[in-house]
Design an enzyme around this catalytic site. Structure first.
Site, PDB file in Angstrom:
ATOM      1  N   TYR A 143       0.822  -1.212   0.000  1.00  0.00           N
ATOM      2  CA  TYR A 143       0.000   0.000   0.000  1.00  0.00           C
ATOM      3  C   TYR A 143       0.862   1.271   0.000  1.00  0.00           C
ATOM      4  O   TYR A 143       0.422   2.319  -0.468  1.00  0.00           O
ATOM      5  CB  TYR A 143      -0.913   0.041   1.238  1.00  0.00           C
ATOM      6  CG  TYR A 143      -2.226  -0.680   1.079  1.00  0.00           C
ATOM      7  CD1 TYR A 143      -2.269  -2.002   0.670  1.00  0.00           C
ATOM      8  CD2 TYR A 143      -3.429  -0.032   1.363  1.00  0.00           C
ATOM      9  CE1 TYR A 143      -3.474  -2.665   0.543  1.00  0.00           C
ATOM     10  CE2 TYR A 143      -4.648  -0.691   1.243  1.00  0.00           C
ATOM     11  CZ  TYR A 143      -4.658  -2.003   0.830  1.00  0.00           C
ATOM     12  OH  TYR A 143      -5.862  -2.656   0.704  1.00  0.00           O
ATOM     13  N   LYS A 194       2.869 -15.305   1.726  1.00  0.00           N
ATOM     14  CA  LYS A 194       3.209 -16.093   0.544  1.00  0.00           C
ATOM     15  C   LYS A 194       4.727 -16.271   0.524  1.00  0.00           C
ATOM     16  O   LYS A 194       5.423 -15.787  -0.380  1.00  0.00           O
ATOM     17  CB  LYS A 194       2.713 -15.381  -0.726  1.00  0.00           C
ATOM     18  CG  LYS A 194       1.216 -15.519  -0.964  1.00  0.00           C
ATOM     19  CD  LYS A 194       0.794 -16.903  -1.439  1.00  0.00           C
ATOM     20  CE  LYS A 194       1.185 -17.154  -2.891  1.00  0.00           C
ATOM     21  NZ  LYS A 194       0.803 -18.548  -3.315  1.00  0.00           N
ATOM     22  N   ASP A 227      -3.138 -18.031   0.104  1.00  0.00           N
ATOM     23  CA  ASP A 227      -4.162 -18.611  -0.775  1.00  0.00           C
ATOM     24  C   ASP A 227      -4.863 -19.785  -0.081  1.00  0.00           C
ATOM     25  O   ASP A 227      -6.096 -19.922  -0.153  1.00  0.00           O
ATOM     26  CB  ASP A 227      -3.571 -19.025  -2.141  1.00  0.00           C
ATOM     27  CG  ASP A 227      -2.351 -19.922  -2.038  1.00  0.00           C
ATOM     28  OD1 ASP A 227      -1.763 -20.033  -0.935  1.00  0.00           O
ATOM     29  OD2 ASP A 227      -1.963 -20.523  -3.058  1.00  0.00           O
ATOM     30  N   ASP A 251      -6.574  -7.167   3.733  1.00  0.00           N
ATOM     31  CA  ASP A 251      -7.702  -6.494   3.090  1.00  0.00           C
ATOM     32  C   ASP A 251      -8.612  -7.529   2.434  1.00  0.00           C
ATOM     33  O   ASP A 251      -9.830  -7.530   2.625  1.00  0.00           O
ATOM     34  CB  ASP A 251      -7.161  -5.506   2.047  1.00  0.00           C
ATOM     35  CG  ASP A 251      -8.271  -4.784   1.314  1.00  0.00           C
ATOM     36  OD1 ASP A 251      -9.219  -4.323   1.983  1.00  0.00           O
ATOM     37  OD2 ASP A 251      -8.196  -4.687   0.068  1.00  0.00           O
ATOM     38  N   ASP A 255     -12.390  -9.353   3.957  1.00  0.00           N
ATOM     39  CA  ASP A 255     -13.652  -9.217   3.219  1.00  0.00           C
ATOM     40  C   ASP A 255     -14.325 -10.577   3.057  1.00  0.00           C
ATOM     41  O   ASP A 255     -15.551 -10.702   3.196  1.00  0.00           O
ATOM     42  CB  ASP A 255     -13.418  -8.609   1.826  1.00  0.00           C
ATOM     43  CG  ASP A 255     -13.761  -7.130   1.773  1.00  0.00           C
ATOM     44  OD1 ASP A 255     -13.646  -6.463   2.822  1.00  0.00           O
ATOM     45  OD2 ASP A 255     -14.134  -6.640   0.688  1.00  0.00           O
TER      46      ASP A 255
HETATM   47  C1  IPM Z   1     -10.520  -1.379   3.743  1.00  0.00           C
HETATM   48  C2  IPM Z   1     -10.728  -0.720   2.407  1.00  0.00           C
HETATM   49  C3  IPM Z   1      -9.554   0.206   2.125  1.00  0.00           C
HETATM   50  C4  IPM Z   1      -8.311  -0.640   2.039  1.00  0.00           C
HETATM   51  C5  IPM Z   1      -9.726   1.077   0.863  1.00  0.00           C
HETATM   52  C6  IPM Z   1     -10.998   1.888   0.910  1.00  0.00           C
HETATM   53  C7  IPM Z   1      -8.540   1.978   0.649  1.00  0.00           C
HETATM   54  O1  IPM Z   1     -10.914  -1.672   1.417  1.00  0.00           O
HETATM   55  O2  IPM Z   1     -10.366  -0.669   4.756  1.00  0.00           O
HETATM   56  O3  IPM Z   1     -10.552  -2.615   3.798  1.00  0.00           O
HETATM   57  O4  IPM Z   1      -7.993  -1.207   0.974  1.00  0.00           O
HETATM   58  O5  IPM Z   1      -7.611  -0.727   3.046  1.00  0.00           O
HETATM   59 MG    MG Z   2     -11.095  -3.664   2.138  1.00  0.00          MG
END
Ligand code: IPM
Ligand code: MG
Length: 360
Positions: A143, A194, A227, A251, A255
């Site tokens: 990042y 990884k 993975d 990240d 999710d």
């Molecule tokens: C998160 C989001 C952020 C990230 C984006 C909005 C920059 O997806 O907080 O998970 O990738 O960290």
């Molecule tokens: Mg995210």
């Protein structure tokens, strides 16, 4: 009377609507616990870009740094996607805030509320009672790594560059958080990287192992390729307790885990550094498709405030009360994202009402 300085950053999309419900819960905590929240509001993301020409102004950043806790909702939307300079996009404001505050430890609990086990994409028996804590590195890795950019190639064509980079110190400080958290939970850490492909992953594995052997041998440590971790998360998610991982894998994996819990609209997060204010935000985005309709689920934002009570304001009792009220509200009403037969379908304010009613 204790006064806490709280910075509110509603951001874009559904941000202002869900923040309004957080404010109501804040008012309840003030009354019930005899504290005062001195609230300062600021702009971030697209809203800040439109008003101030930048997704996070120095002035807003300075006020945030001076707060006891920062409650951020969400940023971004199609209004700005691809239409602002890359370094002025809404997400750049959020990334700058995380970096400047040096909140390197992002805690993302993926908890399946019993009432929602049927809303998961997996069968109830796989997710009922699910309780995973992601410890995601937040201020380093690909990042922020340099060099980065898009460049023209000498012979024509272009190249996009990003750099995955972790120092041993960065790895050790986030691993320490994971081991400390595991000690207060079920004593198990899966460290996902990884190392079969990336040197940064190999260093990650080596440093995590060293720290574990030196100071945390009472915690069980498992190394897992990222993975495989994704696969195991959807195959048998209850095997996990704490998942330690870098910025990018964290990240993505968080999710996936979020969806297992029934709704992305339920998950809070805390981002902590060494001293300085904590940053609290829902895991979900700004949901531009439903913004302004009054139907967004405010629970992730409310649960993020509960995390602020716990980690920044030393009000664990109040945090317990808010979390219990959310649980109770779910037994009665549902927003559209988690609606099921037999429940009253409510909007953002209706869900806020149910939480306040449960708080009493
Ligand atoms: C998160 C989001 C952020 C990230 C984006 C909005 C920059 O997806 O907080 O998970 O990738 O960290
Ligand atoms: Mg995210």
């Amino acid at each position: 009377m204790t006064t806490y300085n709280i910075m509110l950053l509603p951001g874009d999309g559904i941000g202002p609507e869900i923040t309004a419900e957080v404010r109501r819960v804040m008012a309840w905590v003030e009354k019930a616990h005899g504290v005062t929240f001195d609230v300062s509001e600021g702009l971030i993301g697209g809203a800040a870009y439109d008003a101030e020409g930048t997704p996070l102004s120095d002035e807003t950043l300075d006020r945030a740094k001076a707060a006891d806790a920062i409650l951020l909702a969400c940023v971004g939307g199609p209004k700005w996607d691809g239409k602002t300079a890359y370094d002025k996009r809404p997400e750049a404001g959020l990334l700058r805030l995380r970096k400047e505050l040096d909140v390197f430890a992002n805690l993302r609990p993926a908890l399946c509320f019993d009432a929602l086990a049927d809303a998961s994409s997996l069968k109830r028996e796989f997710v009922a009672g699910l309780d995973i804590l992601f410890v995601r590195e937040l201020s380093g890795g690909v990042y922020f790594g340099e060099p980065r950019g898009i460049e023209d190639l000498p012979g024509g064509g272009r190249v996009g560059i990003n750099t995955q980079r972790y120092t041993d110190a960065e790895i050790i400080r986030i691993a320490r958080v994971a081991f400390e958290m595991a000690r207060k939970r079920r004593g198990l850490v899966h460290s996902a990287e990884k190392s079969n492909v990336m040197e940064s992953g190999l260093l990650w594995r080596e440093e995590v192992t060293k720290l574990h052997d030196a100071e945390y041998s009472d915690v069980k440590l498992e190394h897992i390729l990222a993975d495989n971790c994704a696969m195991q998360l959807v195959k048998a998610p209850k095997q996990f307790d704490v998942i330690l991982t870098d910025n990018l894998f964290g990240d993505i994996l968080s999710d996936a885990a979020a969806m297992l819990t029934g709704s992305l609209g339920m998950l809070p997060s805390a981002s902590l550094g060494d001293g300085g204010p904590g940053l609290y935000e829902p895991v979900h985005g700004s949901a531009p498709d439903i913004a302004g309709k009054g139907i967004a689920n405010p629970l992730a934002a409310i649960l993020s405030f509960a995390m602020a009570l716990r980690y920044s304001l030393d009000m664990g009792d109040a945090a317990d009360q808010v979390e219990a009220a959310v649980s109770q509200a779910l037994n009665e009403v549902r927003t559209g994202d988690i609606w099921a037969e037999g429940f009253d379908r409510v909007g953002t304010t209706g869900m806020g009402d149910a939480v306040l009613k449960a708080l009493g």
